[in-house]
Design an enzyme around this catalytic site. Sequence first.
Site, mmCIF file in Angstrom:
data_model
loop_
_atom_site.group_PDB
_atom_site.id
_atom_site.type_symbol
_atom_site.label_atom_id
_atom_site.label_comp_id
_atom_site.label_asym_id
_atom_site.label_seq_id
_atom_site.Cartn_x
_atom_site.Cartn_y
_atom_site.Cartn_z
ATOM 1 N N GLY A 13 0.788 -1.230 0.000
ATOM 2 C CA GLY A 13 0.000 0.000 0.000
ATOM 3 C C GLY A 13 0.819 1.278 0.000
ATOM 4 N N ASN A 15 1.420 3.077 -2.590
ATOM 5 C CA ASN A 15 0.676 4.031 -3.432
ATOM 6 C C ASN A 15 -0.544 4.587 -2.697
ATOM 7 O OD1 ASN A 15 1.799 4.434 -6.274
ATOM 8 N ND2 ASN A 15 2.020 2.220 -5.955
ATOM 9 N N LEU A 95 -11.337 -7.931 -12.277
ATOM 10 C CA LEU A 95 -12.664 -7.301 -12.277
ATOM 11 C C LEU A 95 -13.394 -7.699 -13.559
ATOM 12 C CD1 LEU A 95 -11.505 -3.772 -11.072
ATOM 13 C CD2 LEU A 95 -12.622 -5.565 -9.697
ATOM 14 N N ASN A 109 -5.795 2.807 -12.886
ATOM 15 C CA ASN A 109 -4.822 1.817 -12.430
ATOM 16 C C ASN A 109 -3.420 2.392 -12.564
ATOM 17 O OD1 ASN A 109 -3.802 -0.861 -11.723
ATOM 18 N ND2 ASN A 109 -3.193 -1.040 -13.872
ATOM 19 N N HIS A 111 0.467 1.346 -13.200
ATOM 20 C CA HIS A 111 1.280 0.233 -13.678
ATOM 21 C C HIS A 111 2.753 0.673 -13.708
ATOM 22 C CE1 HIS A 111 2.217 -3.492 -15.697
ATOM 23 N NE2 HIS A 111 3.019 -2.778 -16.480
ATOM 24 N N GLU A 149 -11.763 -3.388 -20.456
ATOM 25 C CA GLU A 149 -11.789 -4.848 -20.292
ATOM 26 C C GLU A 149 -10.508 -5.540 -20.745
ATOM 27 O OE1 GLU A 149 -15.604 -6.810 -20.917
ATOM 28 O OE2 GLU A 149 -16.586 -4.847 -20.763
ATOM 29 N N GLY A 150 -9.611 -4.845 -21.396
ATOM 30 C CA GLY A 150 -8.323 -5.437 -21.775
ATOM 31 C C GLY A 150 -7.312 -5.272 -20.646
HETATM 32 C C1 GAR Z 1 3.115 -0.965 -7.464
HETATM 33 O O1 GAR Z 1 4.447 -0.917 -7.916
HETATM 34 C C2 GAR Z 1 2.155 -0.944 -8.630
HETATM 35 O O2 GAR Z 1 2.605 -0.147 -9.681
HETATM 36 C C3 GAR Z 1 2.159 -2.398 -9.024
HETATM 37 O O3 GAR Z 1 2.111 -3.087 -7.785
HETATM 38 C C4 GAR Z 1 2.812 -2.322 -6.805
HETATM 39 C C5 GAR Z 1 1.962 -2.181 -5.567
HETATM 40 O O4 GAR Z 1 2.708 -1.592 -4.538
HETATM 41 N N1 GAR Z 1 1.045 -2.732 -9.873
HETATM 42 C C6 GAR Z 1 1.135 -3.564 -10.913
HETATM 43 O O5 GAR Z 1 2.143 -4.169 -11.191
HETATM 44 C C7 GAR Z 1 -0.149 -3.691 -11.725
HETATM 45 N N2 GAR Z 1 0.057 -4.508 -12.894
HETATM 46 P P1 GAR Z 1 2.031 -0.882 -3.301
HETATM 47 O O6 GAR Z 1 1.067 -1.883 -2.660
HETATM 48 O O7 GAR Z 1 3.181 -0.563 -2.380
HETATM 49 O O8 GAR Z 1 1.320 0.368 -3.781
#
Ligand code: GAR
Length: 208
Positions: A13, A15, A95, A109, A111, A149-150
């Site tokens: 968490g 982010n 989802l 989202n 990424h 949806e992709g």
């Molecule tokens: C983050 O680096 C996010 O960008 C990635 O998971 C991590 C979560 O970290 N998401 C993906 O890879 C989505 N495909 P966090 O729980 O510390 O925020």
Amino acid sequence: MTTKIAVLVSGGGTNLQALLDAQGRGEIPGGEIALVVASKPGVFALERAEKAGVEALVVARKDYPDTDAFCEALLGTLESRGIGLVVLAGFLSILNGAFIRAYENKIINIHPSLIPSFCGKGFYGLKVHEEALKRGVKVTGATVHFVNEGADEGPIILQKAVDILPGDTPESLQKRVMEQAEWKLLPQVAALFCAGRLRVEGRHVHIV
Ligand code: GAR
């Protein structure tokens, strides 16, 4: 009117923390982080939410017979609280189409790469950085996009580039991408959304 924000998490968490900190500094004036939903119990993101005084729940896929039942429960939880923006911040559960249509252009989202590189099915967390290092790219970064949806295919909202340095490991690169890109981009996009400044036109997002 204030937009109620739900943050969906599956892990540490960081982010989510960046969003909470930005809110604390008054940087998301049109929004309020009203709910955190974790896909499993015990994740540290739940503690971050509780510490910030934000309602925190677990809605776990394994507690439902299938994806549709899980998504229906999640949707009901968000709708009953008047959530207007859904932020996926390292959320691992799938989802379904009904969920995505109910919140069309209202789900974002984060990424950890410059989409369309190193994204799509199976690209999550450290794996993304491992692949970038294997391929020998010199620049990577992060992307915030609307969810359709992709897999990682929705309209791109903001991206930020981050240099790859000699001697980088997946871990050191993940840390730099988070610090220099993810933790800045996600609150920025949430603020733009809540200010009504994002217009979607096909695959393009205009900041107005
Ligand atoms: C983050 O680096 C996010 O960008 C990635 O998971 C991590 C979560 O970290 N998401 C993906 O890879 C989505 N495909 P966090 O729980 O510390 O925020």
